[in-house]
Design a protein around this motif. Structure first.
Motif, PDB file in Angstrom:
ATOM      1  N   UNK A 228     -35.243 -49.101 -53.066  1.00 50.68           N
ATOM      2  CA  UNK A 228     -34.532 -48.243 -54.035  1.00 50.68           C
ATOM      3  C   UNK A 228     -35.012 -46.792 -54.040  1.00 50.68           C
ATOM      4  N   UNK A 229     -36.145 -46.512 -53.397  1.00 55.28           N
ATOM      5  CA  UNK A 229     -36.645 -45.126 -53.351  1.00 55.28           C
ATOM      6  C   UNK A 229     -35.946 -44.296 -52.276  1.00 55.28           C
ATOM      7  N   UNK A 230     -35.082 -44.952 -51.473  1.00 57.84           N
ATOM      8  CA  UNK A 230     -34.503 -44.300 -50.283  1.00 57.84           C
ATOM      9  C   UNK A 230     -33.846 -42.950 -50.594  1.00 57.84           C
ATOM     10  N   UNK A 231     -33.128 -42.858 -51.688  1.00 55.35           N
ATOM     11  CA  UNK A 231     -32.420 -41.616 -51.975  1.00 55.35           C
ATOM     12  C   UNK A 231     -33.264 -40.544 -52.659  1.00 55.35           C
ATOM     13  N   UNK A 232     -34.511 -40.879 -52.983  1.00 59.44           N
ATOM     14  CA  UNK A 232     -35.329 -39.952 -53.781  1.00 59.44           C
ATOM     15  C   UNK A 232     -36.705 -39.698 -53.172  1.00 59.44           C
TER      16      UNK A 232
END
Lengths: 366, 242
Positions: A57-61
């Motif tokens: 879930x950290x991929x975009x941030x």
């Protein structure tokens, strides 16, 4: 009268020797008995899935969360090191410190980290991927702004997986050079390294659970049995109307809160007394950890702590118990056919004996 | 076996000393609720024998988790981005209402730092500044005139009336919370090209188990539950970057 002390001196210190040997034998049995590495493999797969569920879930941030121009920037690191009370946690090292503000490098490190964790989860080259996974977890938990209670638990899992897979099969007779160097292929069926890694994980989990239990005893709400009240009704989501609607059930609510708080305390404070006991105590161990997972995830909203503690508790289950559970599962309708089909497919590929069933857990070292 | 045993004993010894060297409390004392430091001998052993080993392997946590303290506060932050002329460019809310669950979680972790207020020491006797020097300054949350549920961060000298009248009841944002806030504000300024950022903290108290001044031991047993139970407070940081 004079001869008595002489006789006493001549006698060997029997009790002392027995005590010493008992302690020594107990120590050896606990730490250095070769054990089935199944437990270590199960911890590896589950911890790998947990790390992936946390990383993906950290991929975009990635830049915001880990870059030195992100939420916690370079200047903040410098200022934190100068704080009189010290930084929140020692900011010793992270791979992201080397990336600085280079976005390409930060993203490359992120996707390489995900790849490494996937490989470890699948049991590929574990002697390399386990230490790298620890580096990944240590680097991704380095940002003080995002500090949360799952961080230390994930670090514990990653550290002992590293210890286990670095040592597993290193000195085992009959292991291939590919396994010794990279961790590829078949490992030993019983291993001292697996036992040491699992024992260290078990003792560390017991220390964590007992410490947090004693910490709770310093807080009045736990003594009053009201500790879960604040978490059940978070201020930004609760309305006065909801509180009023609960009023007819005041006694039931009070009873529920008391039981929940005292059960939590009892489970944590007595943990070392039964965590190593087989049999029905396993239900207390795994059931308690499962309830804790649900509670910390849905009530306290700490998504990583519960599963990490659950996996830590599964490390107490011995290889023989996993084997017994496997036999029990095979009796379930459909499971045995699935196992045979899977085993048959593998038999065709690798000429394994019929019935030798591999799974995600046992792929890699067995 | 001997080397392995020694390594195991040392490793677990460092973990145990790490767990034991945590401040305890708050305990009841003459000065009100106070935290107590761990035994100094243990701290010395931990600092010299354990910390140099635990720091590089990142196992320095003492397992005294914040969520054990049941009254963990929650807050939302509002950042008002300003251009060179002081005109508003954009307002950013933390956590964002429409963000994904994971993003809201990280933003909530960041926003929670802003609730880390610290009690201000009681004011000293009034002082005169030495010639050519200024009086020492203090920063604290001061109630805004005419508004019960609004606070503003003020930095003033120690003779200020508000500080003296507040006695030992005033709170100030902790150094760590201000550090986090400034860092996030700098990030927003970089991303949106803002010259300055103003911040507001929206904070609610936890739902009390017992009403202050209530008749019953449990809030649900009370006859009347007041409308202003949560007491939302807006705290104005004003300019964060300048």
């Amino acid at each position: 009268v004079k001869s008595k002390p002489a006789i006493r001196e001549e006698l060997p210190p029997v009790e002392e020797a027995v005590e010493k040997s008992r302690f020594g034998a107990g120590w050896m049995r606990f730490w250095f008995t070769p054990a089935s590495p199944t437990g270590l493999h199960i911890v590896r797969v589950l911890a790998g899935l947990l790390f992936l569920s946390w990383l993906l879930p950290q991929a975009g941030y990635i830049d915001e969360l880990h870059g030195l121009n992100g939420w916690f920037d370079r200047q903040a690191f410098v200022e934190a090191a100068r704080l009189p009370e010290g930084a929140l946690k020692p900011m010793s090292w992270s791979v992201f410190y080397l990336c600085g503000t280079n976005t390409t490098l930060i993203h490359t490190v992120y996707w390489a980290s995900v790849f490494v964790v996937v490989l470890l989860t699948l049991g590929v080259a574990t002697r390399i991927t386990a230490p790298l996974t620890w580096v990944v977890v240590a680097s991704f938990t380095a940002n003080p702004a995002l500090d949360h209670e799952g961080d230390p638990m994930m670090l514990i899992l990653a550290f002992y997986l590293m210890v286990g897979y670095l040592l597993l099969g290193l000195n085992g007779a009959g292991t291939s050079w590919r396994h010794r160097i990279f961790g590829f292929g078949r490992g030993p069926s019983r291993s001292v390294a697996a036992n040491v890694a699992l024992r260290l994980l078990q003792v560390h989990v017991a220390i964590v659970v007992l410490t947090t239990g004693f910490h709770k005893l310093q807080i009045g709400d736990w003594w009053a049995g009201m500790a879960h009240w604040a978490a059940l009704y978070p201020p930004f989501e609760t309305t006065v109307a909801e509180i009023r609607a609960l009023q007819p059930h005041a006694q039931a609510m009070l009873f529920f809160l008391n039981v929940a708080a005292y059960s939590t305390l009892a489970w944590e404070l007595s943990f070392p007394l039964w965590a190593w006991r087989p049999g029905w105590w396993r239900i207390v161990l795994v059931g308690g950890a499962l309830v804790g997972w649900i509670g910390t995830a849905f009530i306290y909203r700490i998504p990583q702590f519960g599963p990490a503690l659950f996996i830590g508790c599964l490390a107490f289950i011995r290889g023989e118990e996993w084997a017994a559970l496997g036999r029990l599962l095979k009796r379930l309708p459909g499971v045995s056919e699935l196992a045979l089909r899977w085993g048959g497919a593998r038999q065709g590929e690798t000429n394994l004996k019929r019935g030798a069933v591999d799974s995600l857990v046992t792929v890699g070292q067995r | 076996v001997f080397l392995g045993s020694a390594a195991i004993v040392y490793h677990l010894f460092t973990v145990v000393t790490g767990a034991l060297t945590a401040p305890s409390g708050p305990w009841v004392s003459m000065e009100g609720p106070t935290m107590r430091m761990p035994p100094q001998a243990l701290v010395s052993i931990h600092d010299t024998a354990a910390l140099p080993y635990l720091t590089p392997i990142k196992m320095t946590h003492n397992y005294h988790f914040a969520s054990n303290r049941t009254a963990v506060q929650e807050a939302e932050l509002e950042f008002i981005l300003l251009d060179e002329s002081g005109k508003e460019i954009k307002t950013v809310r933390l956590p964002e209402k429409n963000a994904s669950g994971a993003t809201r979680y990280w933003q909530a972790l960041l926003a929670r730092w802003s609730t880390d207020d610290q009690p201000l020491p009681p004011p000293p006797t009034p002082k005169l500044a030495a010639p050519g020097e200024n009086l020492p300054e203090v920063t604290f949350w001061s109630p805004m005139p005419g508004a019960m549920n609004k606070l503003e961060k003020v930095t003033t000298n120690i003779n200020d009336r508000r500080y003296r009248e507040g006695g030992g009841m005033l709170l100030q944002p902790s150094a760590l919370s201000m550090l986090m806030l400034r860092s996030y504000a700098r990030h927003l300024a970089r991303v949106h090209g803002a010259a300055d950022v103003e911040a507001v903290r929206l904070h609610r108290n936890v739902v009390p188990q017992r009403l202050p001044g209530g008749q019953e031991a449990f809030i649900l047993s009370e006859r009347e539950i007041p409308e202003d139970l949560f007491g939302e407070v807006a705290s104005y940081y004003r300019s964060v970057l300048k």
